[in-house]
Design a protein around this motif. Structure first.
Motif, PDB file in Angstrom:
ATOM      1  N   TRP A   1       3.868  29.817  64.756  1.00 41.74           N
ATOM      2  CA  TRP A   1       3.289  30.995  64.100  1.00 41.74           C
ATOM      3  C   TRP A   1       3.166  30.781  62.664  1.00 41.74           C
ATOM      4  O   TRP A   1       3.875  29.813  61.939  1.00 41.74           O
ATOM      5  CB  TRP A   1       4.720  32.069  64.075  1.00 41.74           C
TER       6      TRP A   1
ATOM      7  N   ASP B   1       4.659  26.251  71.727  1.00 48.44           N
ATOM      8  CA  ASP B   1       4.758  27.856  71.584  1.00 48.44           C
ATOM      9  C   ASP B   1       3.682  28.447  70.660  1.00 48.44           C
ATOM     10  O   ASP B   1       3.494  27.871  69.626  1.00 48.44           O
ATOM     11  CB  ASP B   1       6.064  28.263  71.301  1.00 48.44           C
TER      12      ASP B   1
ATOM     13  N   SER C   1       9.898  38.918  75.033  1.00 44.70           N
ATOM     14  CA  SER C   1      10.417  38.532  73.699  1.00 44.70           C
ATOM     15  C   SER C   1      10.979  39.604  72.907  1.00 44.70           C
ATOM     16  O   SER C   1      10.244  40.797  73.015  1.00 44.70           O
ATOM     17  CB  SER C   1       9.030  37.804  73.172  1.00 44.70           C
ATOM     18  N   ASN C   2      11.934  39.667  72.121  1.00 43.63           N
ATOM     19  CA  ASN C   2      12.458  40.360  71.122  1.00 43.63           C
ATOM     20  C   ASN C   2      12.878  41.563  72.034  1.00 43.63           C
ATOM     21  O   ASN C   2      12.802  42.904  71.730  1.00 43.63           O
ATOM     22  CB  ASN C   2      11.339  41.179  70.320  1.00 43.63           C
TER      23      ASN C   2
ATOM     24  N   SER D   1      12.628  31.266  64.952  1.00 44.78           N
ATOM     25  CA  SER D   1      12.926  31.183  63.656  1.00 44.78           C
ATOM     26  C   SER D   1      14.392  30.716  63.548  1.00 44.78           C
ATOM     27  O   SER D   1      15.174  31.089  62.889  1.00 44.78           O
ATOM     28  CB  SER D   1      13.167  32.681  63.111  1.00 44.78           C
TER      29      SER D   1
ATOM     30  N   LEU E   1      15.299  27.820  61.718  1.00 42.63           N
ATOM     31  CA  LEU E   1      15.648  27.589  60.540  1.00 42.63           C
ATOM     32  C   LEU E   1      15.779  28.865  59.571  1.00 42.63           C
ATOM     33  O   LEU E   1      15.524  28.478  58.364  1.00 42.63           O
ATOM     34  CB  LEU E   1      14.504  26.480  60.104  1.00 42.63           C
TER      35      LEU E   1
ATOM     36  N   SER F   1      13.333  30.868  59.381  1.00 41.99           N
ATOM     37  CA  SER F   1      11.918  31.157  58.976  1.00 41.99           C
ATOM     38  C   SER F   1      11.455  30.555  57.765  1.00 41.99           C
ATOM     39  O   SER F   1      12.245  29.865  57.050  1.00 41.99           O
ATOM     40  CB  SER F   1      11.545  32.796  59.374  1.00 41.99           C
TER      41      SER F   1
ATOM     42  N   LEU G   1      12.634  26.510  68.857  1.00 39.36           N
ATOM     43  CA  LEU G   1      11.091  26.544  68.584  1.00 39.36           C
ATOM     44  C   LEU G   1      10.997  26.038  66.912  1.00 39.36           C
ATOM     45  O   LEU G   1      10.436  27.168  66.284  1.00 39.36           O
ATOM     46  CB  LEU G   1      10.179  27.490  69.005  1.00 39.36           C
TER      47      LEU G   1
ATOM     48  N   LYS H   1       9.038  25.436  63.808  1.00 40.37           N
ATOM     49  CA  LYS H   1       7.849  25.391  63.487  1.00 40.37           C
ATOM     50  C   LYS H   1       7.809  24.547  62.309  1.00 40.37           C
ATOM     51  O   LYS H   1       8.374  24.832  61.164  1.00 40.37           O
ATOM     52  CB  LYS H   1       7.269  26.876  62.945  1.00 40.37           C
ATOM     53  N   SER H   2       6.864  23.704  62.315  1.00 41.95           N
ATOM     54  CA  SER H   2       6.214  22.998  61.033  1.00 41.95           C
ATOM     55  C   SER H   2       4.953  22.434  61.128  1.00 41.95           C
ATOM     56  O   SER H   2       4.519  22.309  62.070  1.00 41.95           O
ATOM     57  CB  SER H   2       7.390  21.535  60.743  1.00 41.95           C
ATOM     58  N   VAL H   3       4.355  22.498  59.897  1.00 40.72           N
ATOM     59  CA  VAL H   3       2.923  21.616  59.982  1.00 40.72           C
ATOM     60  C   VAL H   3       2.842  20.423  59.169  1.00 40.72           C
ATOM     61  O   VAL H   3       1.970  20.034  58.671  1.00 40.72           O
ATOM     62  CB  VAL H   3       1.956  22.612  59.419  1.00 40.72           C
ATOM     63  N   THR H   4       4.143  20.012  58.685  1.00 40.97           N
ATOM     64  CA  THR H   4       4.367  18.651  57.968  1.00 40.97           C
ATOM     65  C   THR H   4       4.938  17.646  58.913  1.00 40.97           C
ATOM     66  O   THR H   4       5.760  17.860  59.447  1.00 40.97           O
ATOM     67  CB  THR H   4       5.582  19.081  56.798  1.00 40.97           C
TER      68      THR H   4
ATOM     69  N   ARG I   1       8.295  16.339  58.805  1.00 42.99           N
ATOM     70  CA  ARG I   1       9.390  17.129  59.280  1.00 42.99           C
ATOM     71  C   ARG I   1       9.212  17.422  60.983  1.00 42.99           C
ATOM     72  O   ARG I   1      10.299  17.455  61.627  1.00 42.99           O
ATOM     73  CB  ARG I   1       9.017  18.750  58.649  1.00 42.99           C
TER      74      ARG I   1
HETATM   75  N1  LIG Z   1       8.464  35.830  69.698  1.00 39.89           N
HETATM   76  C1  LIG Z   1       8.375  36.225  68.444  1.00 39.89           C
HETATM   77  O1  LIG Z   1       8.358  37.327  68.174  1.00 39.89           O
HETATM   78  C2  LIG Z   1       8.583  35.056  67.372  1.00 39.89           C
HETATM   79  C3  LIG Z   1       8.714  35.588  66.065  1.00 39.89           C
HETATM   80  C4  LIG Z   1       8.851  34.390  65.111  1.00 39.89           C
HETATM   81  C5  LIG Z   1       8.709  33.110  65.456  1.00 39.89           C
HETATM   82  N2  LIG Z   1       8.381  32.921  66.800  1.00 39.89           N
HETATM   83  C6  LIG Z   1       7.965  31.459  67.227  1.00 39.89           C
HETATM   84  O2  LIG Z   1       9.486  30.521  66.782  1.00 39.89           O
HETATM   85  C7  LIG Z   1       8.623  29.687  65.961  1.00 39.89           C
HETATM   86  C8  LIG Z   1       9.648  29.356  64.806  1.00 39.89           C
HETATM   87  O3  LIG Z   1      10.069  30.150  63.950  1.00 39.89           O
HETATM   88  P1  LIG Z   1       9.096  30.369  62.218  1.00 39.89           P
HETATM   89  O4  LIG Z   1       7.828  30.023  62.466  1.00 39.89           O
HETATM   90  O5  LIG Z   1       9.757  31.882  62.143  1.00 39.89           O
HETATM   91  O6  LIG Z   1      10.400  29.710  61.446  1.00 39.89           O
HETATM   92  P2  LIG Z   1      11.436  28.376  61.560  1.00 39.89           P
HETATM   93  O7  LIG Z   1      10.930  27.323  62.410  1.00 39.89           O
HETATM   94  O8  LIG Z   1      12.803  28.985  61.407  1.00 39.89           O
HETATM   95  O9  LIG Z   1      11.101  27.878  60.233  1.00 39.89           O
HETATM   96  C9  LIG Z   1       9.694  27.421  59.840  1.00 39.89           C
HETATM   97  C10 LIG Z   1       9.862  27.023  58.265  1.00 39.89           C
HETATM   98  O10 LIG Z   1      10.835  26.055  58.056  1.00 39.89           O
HETATM   99  C11 LIG Z   1      10.014  24.925  57.474  1.00 39.89           C
HETATM  100  N3  LIG Z   1      10.569  23.406  57.983  1.00 39.89           N
HETATM  101  C12 LIG Z   1      10.411  23.036  59.378  1.00 39.89           C
HETATM  102  N4  LIG Z   1      10.940  21.938  59.447  1.00 39.89           N
HETATM  103  C13 LIG Z   1      11.469  21.655  58.222  1.00 39.89           C
HETATM  104  C14 LIG Z   1      12.648  20.791  57.672  1.00 39.89           C
HETATM  105  N5  LIG Z   1      12.826  19.564  58.661  1.00 39.89           N
HETATM  106  N6  LIG Z   1      13.113  20.857  56.692  1.00 39.89           N
HETATM  107  C15 LIG Z   1      12.890  21.963  55.730  1.00 39.89           C
HETATM  108  N7  LIG Z   1      11.897  22.991  56.159  1.00 39.89           N
HETATM  109  C16 LIG Z   1      11.400  22.769  57.414  1.00 39.89           C
HETATM  110  C17 LIG Z   1       8.385  25.168  57.664  1.00 39.89           C
HETATM  111  O11 LIG Z   1       7.790  24.685  56.891  1.00 39.89           O
HETATM  112  P3  LIG Z   1       6.412  23.478  57.118  1.00 39.89           P
HETATM  113  O12 LIG Z   1       5.395  24.301  58.244  1.00 39.89           O
HETATM  114  O13 LIG Z   1       5.503  24.027  55.728  1.00 39.89           O
HETATM  115  O14 LIG Z   1       6.757  22.329  57.429  1.00 39.89           O
HETATM  116  C18 LIG Z   1       8.560  26.748  57.734  1.00 39.89           C
HETATM  117  O15 LIG Z   1       8.348  27.218  56.365  1.00 39.89           O
HETATM  118  C19 LIG Z   1       7.520  30.208  65.370  1.00 39.89           C
HETATM  119  O16 LIG Z   1       6.510  29.267  64.790  1.00 39.89           O
HETATM  120  C20 LIG Z   1       6.915  30.892  66.856  1.00 39.89           C
HETATM  121  O17 LIG Z   1       6.219  29.752  67.412  1.00 39.89           O
HETATM  122  C21 LIG Z   1       8.421  33.676  67.702  1.00 39.89           C
END
Ligand SMILES: NC(=O)c1ccc[n+]([C@@H]2O[C@H](COP(=O)([O-])OP(=O)(O)OC[C@H]3O[C@@H](n4cnc5c(N)ncnc54)[C@H](OP(=O)(O)O)[C@@H]3O)[C@@H](O)[C@H]2O)c1
Length: 306
Positions: free
Chosen positions: A25, A48, A159-160, A208, A210, A212, A250, A252-255, A258
């Motif tokens: 995401w 995902d 989901s949700n 989420s 981390l 988010s 799950l 998420k990162s684009v780095t 990380r």
């Molecule tokens: N079903 C749903 O409704 C729903 C809703 C939300 C999310 N999701 C799924 O869950 C995934 C994860 O949730 P999310 O995207 O909300 O957030 P997340 O994974 O909790 O956090 C992502 C954030 O953390 C940063 N990050 C990643 N690895 C890190 C590290 N090692 N150290 C510091 N920062 C780090 C990322 O930055 P960079 O990318 O810049 O590295 C990004 O800003 C989504 O991508 C999606 O696939 C599903």
């Protein structure tokens, strides 16, 4: 050097799900291709995405270019809210499969228990800017998803979904959802939902994890202490905690760095896990992702315990 994750769980369909998957995401189309390739190279076998993320094409291209056998990968995408009408569900699947260049999905999730007006707009709005909802009930949408299970969709889920919504869905469902993907991190541990899902053989995936984007949970003193103790990033502690709880997760990162680090397991002890659990016990629940107000829909059953 720490070990990469190998943990898998078996879904109620018998399929194997690797516990750590790459989230996508907000991963922009121009960055997600490299992110997925990096992840697969680092050992991730679970990806995902969702139609609404607008990056299925790039995710699919990276999967193809990775050269890894399709059978070794677990790919999830999600049905968006504007395709909840039973007549739209199959078309939405076909669109996602085409975007992803895949013959089948391992898991197709109903993204939200909220139906928008069917049509071209992803978030249809009326003249006053209000999101236009549709009276289609999520049980009807789920029934249409059940018809997809077979060669093109190996498993379906939601989901949700809260406990209340799952209880209502289970009354009419012919196929128990394989997964409920929900927000989960130490500020929102959702212990009751986890227990309910366990009792009903529904696997829970933590999104989420981390907290988010700019998630403050990464700065919690307990998390920082454990990161120091194991000489890892705070994010890695959060991911390992999720795995210790038996959820899939799950990050998420684009780095690139990380993505690689996030796939390295932290050998948390039972004491460490209890210290992280206490964050949830000592703080009021905090949700990061809640479009209820902007969509005008009672997604989380307002007033219900988190
Ligand atoms: N079903 C749903 O409704 C729903 C809703 C939300 C999310 N999701 C799924 O869950 C995934 C994860 O949730 P999310 O995207 O909300 O957030 P997340 O994974 O909790 O956090 C992502 C954030 O953390 C940063 N990050 C990643 N690895 C890190 C590290 N090692 N150290 C510091 N920062 C780090 C990322 O930055 P960079 O990318 O810049 O590295 C990004 O800003 C989504 O991508 C999606 O696939 C599903």
């Amino acid at each position: 050097m720490s070990a990469t994750y190998t943990a898998i769980t078996t879904l109620n369909t018998g399929a194997k799900l690797p516990l750590v998957g790459l989230g996508t995401w907000q991963s922009q189309p121009n960055e997600v291709y490299e992110a997925v390739l990096t992840a697969i190279k680092a050992g991730y076998r679970h990806i995902d995405t969702a139609w609404i993320y607008g990056n299925e094409k790039e995710v699919g291209q990276a999967i193809k270019d990775s050269g890894v056998d399709r059978q070794s990968l677990f790919v999830t995408t999600k049905l968006w809210n504007n395709a909840h009408s039973p007549q739209d569900v199959e078309k939405a699947l076909e669109h996602s499969l085409k975007n992803l260049q895949l013959e089948y999905l391992d898991l197709y999730l109903m993204h939200w228990p909220v139906a928008f007006k069917s049509g071209a707009s992803a978030v249809p709005k009326d003249a006053d800017g209000k999101v236009e909802l549709s009276p289609v009930d999520y049980t009807e949408t789920y029934a249409a998803m059940e018809k997809l299970v077979g060669d093109r969709v190996r498993a379906i889920g939601v989901s949700n979904f809260t406990i209340t919504k799952l209880q209502r869905l289970l009354k009419t469902a012919q196929i128990t959802p394989a997964v409920n993907q929900v927000e989960l991190h130490p500020y929102l541990p959702q212990t009751e939902l986890l227990d309910f899902c366990k009792q009903n053989k529904i696997h829970v995936t933590a999104y989420s994890p981390l907290g988010s984007t700019s998630g403050p949970v990464q700065q919690e003193p307990v998390i920082l202490e454990l990161a120091k103790k194991y000489n890892v990033e705070p994010a890695q502690v959060l991911i390992s905690w999720a795995v210790k709880r038996g959820t899939s997760v799950l990050p998420k990162s684009v780095t690139a760095s990380r993505i690689v680090n996030n796939f390295n397991e932290v050998p948390l002890t039972a004491e460490d896990v209890a210290a992280i659990d206490a964050i949830g016990t000592n703080n009021p629940p905090r949700r990061v992702v809640d479009p209820s107000a902007s969509w005008g829909s009672d997604i989380y059953d307002a007033g219900a315990k988190l």
